[in-house]
Design an enzyme around this catalytic site. Structure first.
Site, mmCIF file in Angstrom:
data_model
loop_
_atom_site.group_PDB
_atom_site.id
_atom_site.type_symbol
_atom_site.label_atom_id
_atom_site.label_comp_id
_atom_site.label_asym_id
_atom_site.label_seq_id
_atom_site.Cartn_x
_atom_site.Cartn_y
_atom_site.Cartn_z
ATOM 1 N N GLU A 172 -58.119 -30.576 11.545
ATOM 2 C CA GLU A 172 -58.476 -29.945 10.262
ATOM 3 C C GLU A 172 -59.603 -28.914 10.381
ATOM 4 O O GLU A 172 -60.634 -29.042 9.711
ATOM 5 C CB GLU A 172 -58.836 -31.032 9.239
ATOM 6 C CG GLU A 172 -57.703 -32.021 9.038
ATOM 7 C CD GLU A 172 -58.056 -33.191 8.107
ATOM 8 O OE1 GLU A 172 -59.120 -33.151 7.474
ATOM 9 O OE2 GLU A 172 -57.254 -34.137 8.036
ATOM 10 N N ASN A 191 -54.322 -30.606 14.957
ATOM 11 C CA ASN A 191 -53.657 -31.329 13.860
ATOM 12 C C ASN A 191 -54.221 -30.868 12.519
ATOM 13 O O ASN A 191 -55.441 -30.741 12.364
ATOM 14 C CB ASN A 191 -53.979 -32.828 14.073
ATOM 15 C CG ASN A 191 -53.208 -33.774 13.190
ATOM 16 O OD1 ASN A 191 -51.990 -33.659 13.062
ATOM 17 N ND2 ASN A 191 -53.907 -34.726 12.589
ATOM 18 N N HIS A 207 -48.814 -34.978 4.453
ATOM 19 C CA HIS A 207 -49.160 -35.832 3.306
ATOM 20 C C HIS A 207 -48.630 -35.097 2.071
ATOM 21 O O HIS A 207 -49.229 -34.108 1.637
ATOM 22 C CB HIS A 207 -50.679 -36.004 3.192
ATOM 23 C CG HIS A 207 -51.277 -36.707 4.370
ATOM 24 N ND1 HIS A 207 -51.046 -38.045 4.613
ATOM 25 C CD2 HIS A 207 -52.086 -36.277 5.372
ATOM 26 C CE1 HIS A 207 -51.702 -38.406 5.717
ATOM 27 N NE2 HIS A 207 -52.328 -37.356 6.190
ATOM 28 N N GLU A 255 -48.609 -37.637 10.343
ATOM 29 C CA GLU A 255 -49.241 -38.579 9.398
ATOM 30 C C GLU A 255 -48.437 -38.683 8.110
ATOM 31 O O GLU A 255 -48.995 -38.721 7.011
ATOM 32 C CB GLU A 255 -50.664 -38.107 9.040
ATOM 33 C CG GLU A 255 -51.561 -37.860 10.221
ATOM 34 C CD GLU A 255 -52.985 -37.458 9.836
ATOM 35 O OE1 GLU A 255 -53.375 -37.593 8.659
ATOM 36 O OE2 GLU A 255 -53.711 -37.008 10.729
ATOM 37 N N ASP A 258 -46.717 -39.321 4.732
ATOM 38 C CA ASP A 258 -46.557 -40.224 3.592
ATOM 39 C C ASP A 258 -46.171 -39.366 2.390
ATOM 40 O O ASP A 258 -46.379 -38.150 2.377
ATOM 41 C CB ASP A 258 -47.788 -41.107 3.322
ATOM 42 C CG ASP A 258 -49.104 -40.374 3.293
ATOM 43 O OD1 ASP A 258 -49.131 -39.183 2.915
ATOM 44 O OD2 ASP A 258 -50.137 -40.997 3.625
HETATM 45 O O1 9MR Z 1 -56.395 -43.175 6.836
HETATM 46 C C1 9MR Z 1 -57.749 -42.858 7.079
HETATM 47 C C2 9MR Z 1 -58.642 -43.654 6.141
HETATM 48 O O2 9MR Z 1 -58.557 -45.024 6.450
HETATM 49 C C3 9MR Z 1 -60.065 -43.152 6.251
HETATM 50 O O3 9MR Z 1 -60.877 -43.822 5.288
HETATM 51 C C4 9MR Z 1 -60.099 -41.646 6.033
HETATM 52 C C5 9MR Z 1 -61.504 -41.074 6.128
HETATM 53 O O4 9MR Z 1 -61.520 -39.727 5.826
HETATM 54 O O5 9MR Z 1 -59.280 -41.017 6.994
HETATM 55 C C6 9MR Z 1 -57.942 -41.371 6.859
HETATM 56 O O6 9MR Z 1 -57.155 -40.672 7.790
HETATM 57 C C7 9MR Z 1 -57.122 -39.252 7.659
HETATM 58 C C8 9MR Z 1 -56.933 -38.680 9.039
HETATM 59 O O7 9MR Z 1 -57.962 -39.140 9.873
HETATM 60 C C9 9MR Z 1 -56.897 -37.175 9.025
HETATM 61 N N1 9MR Z 1 -55.891 -36.692 8.115
HETATM 62 C C10 9MR Z 1 -55.974 -37.217 6.761
HETATM 63 C C11 9MR Z 1 -55.940 -38.751 6.819
HETATM 64 C C12 9MR Z 1 -55.935 -39.319 5.412
HETATM 65 O O8 9MR Z 1 -57.124 -39.025 4.773
#
Ligand code: 9MR
Length: 346
Positions: A156, A197, A233, A263, A265
């Protein structure tokens, strides 16, 4: 006599049907068996503690051949203090994967979020922060050298407008933090596939154009970057048009890069409106179909095992039901859609 022959025939037919029934049950395909047959890495993001419990652990091993470390290998959990590294959760995940013949996608070395306070509030020069990042990458990637198939190196880093985000790393190191991160990761594990990513960069838009240009620049400089992760997402009422995702995958393929759905969903507002689960299933079906038809799409992963393990309800109030198993591990229409899509592309 006649009666005995007739009886034997009846018994044979019944046994035959029985065996057929049992074998159909025994060989009922899973996402994993179909993905294995196809040579696709089919993944799910997991946490370490869950894997030691059932049905979380058994479902993960039955349905997937790839696990993504949802939080365990982010900067804050692995490097909570300047001189302290902790790997318990990541070790659990990697050992689980090895015990079940699965691959690992590690996530993520350089990101704006989930960084410890000592890092974010430190008083850095470019040189001292470069040293910290180098040490972090060498230590974390080096620990699992040869055991992790894919590393998300940079996560990101792009704005919606398609320029590099003015994040912590950019402010303190400058734009070359990205190339150094890839070089250091490659030094620490030359066999790992290294990924960039991002989200909202699946279709064709200024952001995905920015990612494409970044990849082109890195490759022109000889930076060891091997692929791009499309987080995916999305919403049950809106997802990037499949033809755009396909075109984006193709232009990255033309650069010699692999791509992945990393990722996925598909969130739904709560309570689930009528017909929404079917609309969600169609989106999963379309995106997996695009991946299976692309020459360079190596993996397709879900961001969470069941609706009870999804990040969505915590981050988007009033939304949820984003995955393919419900909170009680029951397959949803989206699960069947993924099975059908894999079967169609055998
Ligand atoms: O799924 C992850 C969640 O448990 C954490 O609290 C969160 C913190 O920002 O990150 C989530 O995973 C993210 C991933 O690392 C990067 N892409 C977006 C995902 C969803 O927020």
């Amino acid at each position: 006599m006649r009666f005995r022959i007739f009886g034997s025939i009846v018994i044979c037919v019944l046994v035959g049907f029985g065996a057929f029934g049992v074998s159909r049950w025994a060989f009922k395909p899973t996402l994993r068996s179909l993905a294995d047959a196809r040579g696709l890495d089919f993944g799910v993001s997991v946490g370490g503690s869950g894997l030691r419990t059932d049905p979380y652990g058994s479902t993960t091993a039955r349905e997937f051949n790839l696990v993504a470390t949802e939080n365990a290998l982010k900067f804050e959990p692995t490097h909570p203090n300047p001189d302290e590294y902790t790997f318990d959760e990541a070790d659990t995940i990697v050992e689980f994967a090895e015990a079940h013949g699965m691959s690992v996608e590690a996530h993520a070395l350089v990101w704006q979020n989930q960084n410890p306070d000592w890092l974010m509030n430190g008083d850095w020069t470019r040189e001292t922060l470069m040293d910290v990042l180098h040490d972090h990458i060498a230590t974390v990637v080096g620990r699992y050298r040869g055991r992790i198939k894919y590393w998300v190196v940079v996560n990101e880093a792009m704005t919606d407008e398609g320029v590099l985000a003015d994040n912590f790393w950019m402010q303190n190191i400058g734009p070359d933090y990205i190339e150094w991160a890839f070089r250091w990761a490659h030094e620490a594990d030359p066999d790992a596939v290294l990924l960039y990513n991002d989200f909202n960069a699946e279709g064709l838009n200024p952001k995905s154009g920015g990612v494409y240009n970044l990849m082109k620049d890195l490759l022109a400089k000889g930076v060891p970057v091997h692929g791009v992760g499309f987080q995916t997402h999305v919403y049950y009422v809106w997802s990037p048009p499949p033809a755009e995702i396909a075109a984006n995958m193709q232009r990255l393929n033309d650069l010699g890069l692999q791509v992945q759905i990393t990722e996925m969903d598909v969130r739904i507002d709560q309570p689930v409106p009528e017909g929404a689960l079917e609309m969600q299933a169609d989106i999963f079906r379309e995106v997996l179909g695009v991946c299976l038809e692309a020459e360079n799409c190596t993996a397709f992963s879900l961001w969470g095992l069941t609706d009870a393990h999804s990040w969505i309800p915590y981050f988007y109030e009033g939304w949820g039901s984003a995955l393919v198993l419900d909170g009680d591990y029951r397959p949803k229409p989206a699960y069947d859609a993924l099975i059908e899509t894999l079967e169609k592309h055998k």
